[in-house]
Write a protein that holds these residues in place. Structure first.
Motif, PDB file in Angstrom:
ATOM      1  N   THR A   1       0.715  -1.318   0.440  1.00 41.82           N
ATOM      2  CA  THR A   1       0.272   0.089  -0.009  1.00 41.82           C
ATOM      3  C   THR A   1       1.101   1.129   0.042  1.00 41.82           C
ATOM      4  O   THR A   1       0.089   2.409  -0.102  1.00 41.82           O
ATOM      5  CB  THR A   1      -0.904   0.396   1.602  1.00 41.82           C
ATOM      6  N   GLN A   2       1.864   1.283  -0.291  1.00 48.38           N
ATOM      7  CA  GLN A   2       2.743   2.309   0.126  1.00 48.38           C
ATOM      8  C   GLN A   2       4.091   2.187  -0.992  1.00 48.38           C
ATOM      9  O   GLN A   2       4.372   0.782  -1.451  1.00 48.38           O
ATOM     10  CB  GLN A   2       3.691   2.347   1.115  1.00 48.38           C
ATOM     11  N   PRO A   3       4.927   3.307  -1.431  1.00 49.49           N
ATOM     12  CA  PRO A   3       6.176   3.058  -2.819  1.00 49.49           C
ATOM     13  C   PRO A   3       6.793   2.762  -1.668  1.00 49.49           C
ATOM     14  O   PRO A   3       7.361   3.041  -0.682  1.00 49.49           O
ATOM     15  CB  PRO A   3       5.826   3.894  -3.307  1.00 49.49           C
ATOM     16  N   TYR A   4       8.551   2.383  -2.131  1.00 51.34           N
ATOM     17  CA  TYR A   4       9.295   2.099  -1.497  1.00 51.34           C
ATOM     18  C   TYR A   4      10.821   2.647  -2.877  1.00 51.34           C
ATOM     19  O   TYR A   4      10.684   3.246  -3.757  1.00 51.34           O
ATOM     20  CB  TYR A   4       9.787   0.863  -1.831  1.00 51.34           C
TER      21      TYR A   4
ATOM     22  N   PHE B   1       6.540   1.253  -7.411  1.00 53.88           N
ATOM     23  CA  PHE B   1       5.342   0.298  -6.286  1.00 53.88           C
ATOM     24  C   PHE B   1       5.178  -1.076  -6.650  1.00 53.88           C
ATOM     25  O   PHE B   1       5.789  -1.784  -7.650  1.00 53.88           O
ATOM     26  CB  PHE B   1       4.146   1.070  -7.986  1.00 53.88           C
ATOM     27  N   PHE B   2       5.027  -1.689  -6.053  1.00 53.10           N
ATOM     28  CA  PHE B   2       4.544  -3.155  -6.068  1.00 53.10           C
ATOM     29  C   PHE B   2       3.098  -3.653  -6.346  1.00 53.10           C
ATOM     30  O   PHE B   2       1.757  -2.597  -4.822  1.00 53.10           O
ATOM     31  CB  PHE B   2       5.155  -3.844  -4.731  1.00 53.10           C
TER      32      PHE B   2
ATOM     33  N   PHE C   1       0.475   9.881  -6.857  1.00 46.92           N
ATOM     34  CA  PHE C   1       0.513   9.226  -5.256  1.00 46.92           C
ATOM     35  C   PHE C   1       2.274   9.660  -4.589  1.00 46.92           C
ATOM     36  O   PHE C   1       2.307  10.290  -3.874  1.00 46.92           O
ATOM     37  CB  PHE C   1       0.157   8.280  -5.487  1.00 46.92           C
ATOM     38  N   LEU C   2       3.248   9.442  -6.011  1.00 50.23           N
ATOM     39  CA  LEU C   2       4.257   9.785  -5.026  1.00 50.23           C
ATOM     40  C   LEU C   2       4.478  11.232  -5.304  1.00 50.23           C
ATOM     41  O   LEU C   2       4.992  11.511  -4.298  1.00 50.23           O
ATOM     42  CB  LEU C   2       5.335   9.555  -5.973  1.00 50.23           C
TER      43      LEU C   2
END
Length: 376
Positions: A204-207, A220-221, A297-298
């Protein structure tokens, strides 16, 4: 942070043009259409630009340009074919990106793709650079802006590819949750990593990924079960069921990302574009969950965790990237006697030919350019 959903469509067709005639020849298997590009354009690319929403009696109540509401990439070779043969579809795609830029403060739905659909970890450094540069330049030609993200064919990834993408200005890419190895908080001074897998990774979040110590790129996964349900399950049989499945996937605030081949919506699944349109309209009016794209979103929610990827992995081969270089064992089971032992000598031949072409290029190009590789 609130709740967001982002659906990504990877649209791609290989070069089918005859190299001498520069036109796609007749393909009998695509009947009643002239060729597969024509058939898929009619079944998928066009319907997604004019996706119908029907009422209970089957009457049209709305027509939605799906490209305005989903994240997407179109392979450069496909964009070039559309420009020549289906300019009206291409215009709808470009206009959709422009509208999304207005909606999301300059962050458009479209992202780039490596130029050809090659498996990037199997390419050498120079070929990787060419694929990235040409993918970016093609994107800029069509969408009149630099791309923020780039799709990797088959999501096949290694650290060198991520480094080269970041050096060319690419900010993020999208991977399968199976491709994450370990994570830790960015702000933490601890050297302790937490190993993850597709079941334990918080998608639910970017890395943020540091493929080397001087370069960073965000990842993003996508949601594995939902994405698999679109491509291989029955989620597209009902837009209502599809929307509810996404809604029920949230266990906290953040983003639920889905990714699949764009051709799934209409070509692989007839009327799939209509199910997608239902989902789009459903979340346009949803009181808590909003449609977004990855770039926007990022910009609002930068990564809080760092990730290390599993190198030489992909979304479509359980053996990493072996299906593109050897007899890895991947099989649909349709032809039990078939094998892929021919793949290794074919890959070896490709690599041999690449070196021969490189030598020829270096010998001849030095007569015309100070730096032949810069001529890309």
């Amino acid at each position: 942070m609130s709740r967001f959903v982002c659906i990504h469509g990877h649209f791609y067709q290989p070069l089918r043009e005859d190299p001498w005639l520069e036109e796609v020849g007749f393909q009998e298997t695509a009947l009643p259409y002239h060729d597969w590009n024509e058939r898929i354009a009619t079944e998928c690319y066009l319907p997604n630009a004019y996706a119908r929403r029907l009422d209970g009696r089957g009457f049209i109540i709305n027509i939605i340009n799906n490209y305005e509401w989903i994240n997407f990439n179109f392979g450069p070779t496909l964009l070039c074919w559309l420009e020549k043969h289906k300019p009206e579809i291409l215009n709808k795609i470009i206009q959709a990106d422009k509208k999304s830029c207005l909606r999301f403060n300059g962050h458009g739905n479209a992202i780039a793709q490596a130029y050809n659909h090659i498996i990037m970890p199997l390419a050498d450094t120079q070929d990787k650079i060419t694929q990235i540069k040409w993918g970016i330049e093609t994107f800029k030609y069509f969408f009149k802006r630099p791309p923020q993200g780039m799709w990797l064919p088959e999501t096949a990834v290694d650290n060198e590819t991520l480094v080269l993408m970041a050096k060319e200005g690419i900010k993020f890419t999208i991977l399968s949750p199976r491709q994450a190895l370990k994570i830790r908080p960015i702000s933490s001074e601890s050297t302790i990593w937490c190993e993850v897998n597709e079941h334990t990774l918080d998608i639910t979040q970017p890395y943020r990924c540091y493929p080397n110590k001087n370069v960073a790129i965000d990842i993003f996964f996508y949601h594995g079960p939902l994405s698999h349900g679109i491509a291989f399950g029955n989620l597209l049989h009902s837009g209502e069921v599809f929307a509810k499945q996404i809604e029920n996937a949230f266990f906290k605030d953040g983003i639920i990302a889905l990714a699949t081949d764009g051709e799934t919506f209409g070509h692989h699944w007839k009327f799939g574009e209509m199910a997608l349109a239902y989902v789009i309209e459903y979340f346009i009016h949803h009181p808590e969950i909003k449609l977004t794209n990855f770039s926007y979103f990022l910009s609002k929610f930068p990564p809080k965790y760092e990730v290390v990827i599993k190198e030489n992995t992909s979304w479509s081969c359980a053996h990493g990237i072996r299906r593109w270089k050897e007899d890895c064992g991947c099989s649909t089971g349709l032809h039990p006697g078939w094998h892929q032992r021919w793949r290794k000598p074919l890959r070896d031949a490709f690599n041999w030919l690449r070196e021969k072409v490189y030598n020829f290029f270096r010998e001849r190009a030095n007569n015309f350019f100070y730096n032949p590789w810069a001529a890309r």
